[in-house]
Design a protein around this motif. Structure first.
Motif: not given
Length: 190
Positions: A94-106
């Motif tokens: 869940l952490l990896v998948v949710a962090s995907f959105g934050v990384l794509s924002y960056f």
């Protein structure tokens, strides 16, 4: 607010489709899961208005998919959907998948941080593909190699080309290749 609702509803829909596809052929489901979720969360994070919104909508999209998969697992007889072997593995996923959105924002940034975020996204997609394609690895899916692995490579390349522009693509590609190579060396014990 509409972005929040669409993130949750989109996650619920993708989770439902994933639950239905789990009854189909193994390679087809292996291509869908987790790549459909990762791409959706990347889109959600990239279109967010700010960093906080990217984190919140990515978490909602991830939880929406998980809620659908958990609901579908109630109706399955005998075998269960693979949601992780224990609570810690599920939380990490869940952490990896949710962090995907934050990384794509960056990846909106035109500096080194944007290159690192784009490379991390590509590296994570490549890691998932390696785990399913290589035999004797825990996530191996028979029949995943070579056609499904080529689809995953195409997704990685498409992600890189859509999230980065100009010379930044080379920096992100270098970071992604470094992450994937380091994982391969670590996991194969070289």
């Amino acid at each position: 607010m509409l972005h929040l609702v669409l993130s949750l509803v989109g996650g619920l829909t993708l989770g439902f489709i994933g639950a239905v596809l789990s009854y189909g052929p193994g390679p087809l489901y292996a291509i869908y899961e987790p790549y459909a979720y990762l791409l959706f969360v990347a889109i959600v994070g990239r279109t967010a208005a700010g960093l906080g919104w990217a984190g919140l909508t990515s978490a909602l999209a991830t939880l929406g998919a998980l809620i659908s998969l958990l609901t579908a697992s109630i109706f399955r007889q005998g075998d269960e959907l693979d949601l992780g072997s224990n609570g810690a593995a599920l939380n990490l996923a869940l952490l990896v998948v949710a962090s995907f959105g934050v990384l794509s924002y960056f990846t909106k940034r035109d500096d080194l941080w944007g290159d690192l975020a784009g490379g991390a996204l590509v590296g994570i997609v490549a890691i998932y593909g390696m785990g399913k394609a290589l035999p004797d690895w825990p996530e191996h899916v028979p029949g995943f190699w070579p056609w499904s692995a080529l689809v995953v490579a195409g997704l990685s390349l498409g992600l890189l080309l859509s999230l980065r522009r100009g010379k930044s693509r080379f920096g992100s590609a270098f970071v992604g290749a470094g992450i994937a190579s380091a994982y391969f060396v670590f996991a194969s014990g070289l």
